[in-house]
Write an enzyme that holds these catalytic residues in place. Structure first.
Site, PDB file in Angstrom:
ATOM      1  CD  GLU A 174      -2.806  -1.346   2.332  1.00  0.00           C
ATOM      2  OE1 GLU A 174      -2.652  -0.541   3.278  1.00  0.00           O
ATOM      3  OE2 GLU A 174      -3.548  -2.334   2.398  1.00  0.00           O
ATOM      4  CB  SER A 270       4.173 -22.505  -3.647  1.00  0.00           C
ATOM      5  OG  SER A 270       5.106 -22.246  -2.617  1.00  0.00           O
ATOM      6  CB  ALA A 338       2.504 -17.811  -1.157  1.00  0.00           C
ATOM      7  CG  ASP A 345      -6.286  -2.417   5.236  1.00  0.00           C
ATOM      8  OD1 ASP A 345      -5.872  -2.755   4.112  1.00  0.00           O
ATOM      9  OD2 ASP A 345      -7.493  -2.352   5.523  1.00  0.00           O
ATOM     10  CG  ASN A 510       2.417 -18.306  -5.843  1.00  0.00           C
ATOM     11  OD1 ASN A 510       3.470 -18.667  -6.346  1.00  0.00           O
ATOM     12  ND2 ASN A 510       1.988 -18.772  -4.691  1.00  0.00           N
TER      13      ASN A 510
END
Length: 815
Positions: A174, A270, A338, A345, A510
């Site tokens: 973020e 993965s 994963a 956040d 993923n």
């Protein structure tokens, strides 16, 4: 709980299984097979995990000691001042009192898991200290310190918290996204900069492949948030820009752990594919998992069998966690990749101008919480670290030029051990409902996969999903003044999940978990490496077991960019004369199997197409994007996504490939192409000109004979420091294989067929990392390297009879 264990023992009919108290004593039996894999047998939980801890210390004492120090932040105590920054990062990533309080609340039978493991580990350490001349791992001698028999259940839990929860659930993009928006708006103006931001960091691409099929997704596709409320309030206008200093001088690991990671820096790795009976030629159910943690010596994963006290499970697990992450209990099998859910956040806190340790919340300034950590440093004075927190969580960064700070709110804070226990008890499940019930306990974000003896397959992506206010843009930090607080946690049934999808298979690399499941750093796109699996699984109505396993080889060498661009190149050059250099290059690409491999081990990739693709992509990235993006932004999109001299853990389409592919799709793209990166130019003309430039440069470098356009291979390296950066072996223990393979750190295959179950694995370098004081390596130090290189796998012993048929040694261990 004891009653539950008794029922499980009855249901499983385990030899010697009994539900006893956590303080009972007895004897554990340890049997090792011909690859050194230990199988532990005990009658109670404490004894079972005592045996587990003991065998871990036999095989991986130095690795686990350094893992403990890495997650607790005590590496510099034994390795010196170069590791102080690492220790500070680790200390600021968790709250010790919270983990200890969770441990204190455990009932005795669950506490016995951790305490038993620690006691077994300590028992082996005592043996080593009593016979240093033969049993002390050489790495301790060279580093001039000794292990201590002081492990506690807290240490065992923290290995999991630090290497699993904090590695895969603690990242956020973020702040980096806000910085990107700031850069674009500075260069292009507010409106055009925001438009460009939405095209680069979109919320959802409806063309992106999802593990829960789009036709069966539970949630609607996510949309861009409104820029203002009915009252005209624009939350974005209240976000203070990020100062350049905040993002300067950060390593990838540090950035990911402290909440400023770019999407391509986040720990994403993965792969997995499962086929049900309708997709296999013989009606079997096949689960194949390739968790990609990067590659290390000793191996990232530890193999073990646990038998008794309600458990009967065999498989592999990272850092010898007290749970097998990739395994089977004979009734079901499971795996993991994963997790993709947005469980964190970042909150931008407004600071008191006269006191940086006070922040605005609900109309008033509040003091930050503070704890002080003392870091011992070998050869130097102790250092102290102050860790601050707000109502939202630990303060990850102070942005003092802008009088702000950032804190990370994690939905899983305080639920770490509950998550781990859900994982532990999932090993005892016998069907989908029991397994799913344990998944519902998991607060961190992770992908779980399921197959069983009845031919069922399933997937769930558990994690505590916050209910955010409608005004919040999930890509950007939230306002910390109290106006953007979470409104609760979504029910588990809203987590992405699917059971027996109609397509007959489940695949993940993923990619996006389900329609509408978006995050601040996913940037899931139509150009996604999971299509390498989907294409191969869809190639035939049914596949044999050998064909399913062979997917591992072809995807390990697959060029993850090629399938998106070769068709465009062929089309763009179709009308050129046969003698045109760009046309000849296009024909080489068209005839290519789109794999970057070196089967004869000559040290260069087999096809000149590899060289052409690797040369062309950076050229067209620059031609397409450099004039539209600020230089510091373009730099992040200029990498083709290939493993180079510095090996990366897991390759995927290049950073610029998603933007390039969407631009080439034009109006057919899932992400609206409101900003024209082609600037009105013809896309085919740009493809031809950039391909011609690539050919010209390659001719100057290699000559006109395209057969000589051979790119040197990147070797496959097994690192001697763990992913946190702490050494776990001596530098001279670095191992390599001839050619980089984009595959699991380990691979396992479980097959259910006609009432039987089988499992095979490959987990290089080997089971043991032990190096004796005189330098001699254990017999099983690297005996899985050739197996891994040749895409083989060793059969696992799943029953007592199979263990005895492959028996190498037996030991009785009192506890």
């Amino acid at each position: 709980m004891l009653k539950k264990l008794s029922l499980l023992c009855t249901a499983l009919a385990l030899a010697g299984c009994a539900a006893t108290t956590a303080t009972s004593t007895g004897t554990a039996t340890i049997k090792r097979d011909t690859y050194g894999v230990p199988h532990v047998y005990a009658n109670d939980v404490r004894g079972l995990f005592h045996g587990y801890g003991y065998v871990v210390a036999e095989d991986r004492l130095f690795q686990m000691e350094m893992a403990r120090r890495a997650v607790l932040g005590t590496v510099s105590e034994v390795m010196g001042p170069n590791y102080v920054a690492l220790d500070k990062g680790s200390r600021s990533a968790f709250t010790p009192d919270s983990i200890k309080a969770q441990m204190a609340r455990l009932p005795p039978d669950e506490k016995a898991i951790f305490d038993g493991y620690a006691a077994g580990f300590n028992a082996r350490v005592k043996e080593v200290l009593a016979a240093k001349g033969t049993l002390m791992p050489k790495q301790f001698i060279d580093a001039a310190f000794e292990p201590k028999a002081d492990w506690t259940g807290y240490d065992v839990a923290m290995i999991w918290v630090g290497t699993m929860a904090n590695r895969y659930s603690n990242a956020s993009s973020e702040i980096a996204n806000l910085r990107l928006l700031n850069q674009l708006q500075k260069a292009k103006g507010d409106a055009l900069g925001r438009e460009l931001f939405d095209q680069i960091r979109w919320i959802e691409d409806p063309l992106a492949p999802t593990t829960v099929p789009r036709s069966g997704g539970q949630r609607q596709a996510a949309a861009l948030p409104a820029n203002g409320s009915a009252k005209g309030d624009d939350p974005l206008a209240r976000l203070v820009p990020v100062s350049p200093e905040l993002l300067a001088s950060r390593s990838d690991v540090d950035a990911a752990s402290r909440g400023v990671a770019e999407p391509w820096q986040r720990p994403i790795a993965s792969n997995l594919w499962i086929t049900g009976p309708k997709k296999t030629s013989d009606g079997s159910t096949v689960l194949i998992n390739g968790p990609q943690f990067n590659w290390f010596n000793p191996s990232y994963v530890f193999a073990v069998g646990l038998h008794g006290a309600g458990y009967d499970v065999t498989g592999n697990t990272p850092f010898a966690h007290p749970v097998i992450l990739f395994g089977t209990n004979g009734k079901i099998a499971w795996g993991a990749t994963a997790g993709p859910l947005d469980v964190n956040d970042m909150y931008q806190e407004k600071l008191n101008a006269s006191n940086r340790y006070e922040y605005l919340f609900n109309g008033a300034m509040r003091p930050m919480g503070k704890r002080t950590e003392i870091i011992k440093v070998k050869g130097q004075a102790d250092q102290s670290l102050d860790v601050y927190s707000t109502v939202h969580g630990i303060v990850t960064d102070f942005d003092l030029p802008n009088n702000t700070a950032f804190s990370m709110k994690r939905s899983w804070d305080g639920h770490e051990l509950e998550s781990l226990l859900g994982w532990i008890h999932s090993m005892q499940a016998k069907n989908w409902d029991q397994w799913l019930a344990q998944a519902s306990r998991v607060a961190i974000t992770i992908n779980w996969y399921y197959a069983d003896a009845d031919g069922n397959i399933g997937y769930v992506s558990p994690g505590r999903l916050p209910i955010r206010p409608a005004s919040q843009d999930v890509r950007l930090p939230a306002i910390g003044d109290g106006s953007m607080e979470w409104q609760g946690i979504r029910p588990f049934k809203e987590d992405p999940q699917v059971f027996n999808p109609a397509q007959g298979y489940i695949a993940n690399w993923n990619n996006q978990s389900a329609p509408g499941a978006v995050s601040d750093g996913g940037n899931y796109a139509a150009a996604d490496r999971v299509n390498e699996f989907i294409t191969r699984l869809e190639a035939k109505p049914r596949l044999t077991r050998d064909e399913l396993w062979a997917i591992n080889r072809s995807t390990a060498y697959a060029d993850t960019n090629a399938r998106y661009f070769v068709p465009f190149i062929v089309e763009a050059t179709r009308g050129l004369p046969a003698t045109d250099p760009a046309h000849r290059a296009a024909q080489i690409l068209a005839a290519w199997n789109m794999e970057n491999d070196d089967p004869t081990e000559q040290g260069a990739y087999q096809s000149p197409a590899t060289t052409i693709m690797m040369a062309w992509l950076p050229i067209i990235y620059k031609q397409l994007l450099a004039d539209d993006l600020p230089p510091e932004v373009f730099a992040a999109y200029s990498n083709g996504g290939y493993a180079g001299a510095t090996q990366v853990a897991s390759i995927r389409p290049g950073n610029g490939s998603k933007l390039l592919y969407n631009a080439l799709l034009g109006p057919k793209a899932g992400v609206p192409q409101r900003y024209d990166f082609f600037n009105g130019a013809d896309k085919n003309a740009m493809i031809r000109s950039t391909l011609a430039q690539a050919v010209s440069e390659l001719t100057a470098q290699y000559g006109s004979d395209t057969a000589r356009w051979r790119t040197p291979v990147t070797r496959h390296v097994f690192l001697t420091s763990n992913f946190i950066g702490a050494p776990q072996a001596n530098a001279d223990e670095l191992l390599t294989l001839p050619s980089y393979m984009n595959r699991g750190s380990q691979n396992d295959k479980v097959v259910f067929s006609a009432g039987s179950v089988s499992m095979c694995t490959a987990a290089p370098p080997g089971q043991s990392g032990f190096v004796a004081p005189d330098g001699r390596k254990a017999a099983h130090y690297s005996d899985q390297m050739a197996l891994f290189k040749d895409f083989g796998c060793k059969s696992e012993s799943l029953t007592p009879a199979e263990v005895d048929r492959n028996l190498e040694s037996t030991k009785q261990l009192a506890y």
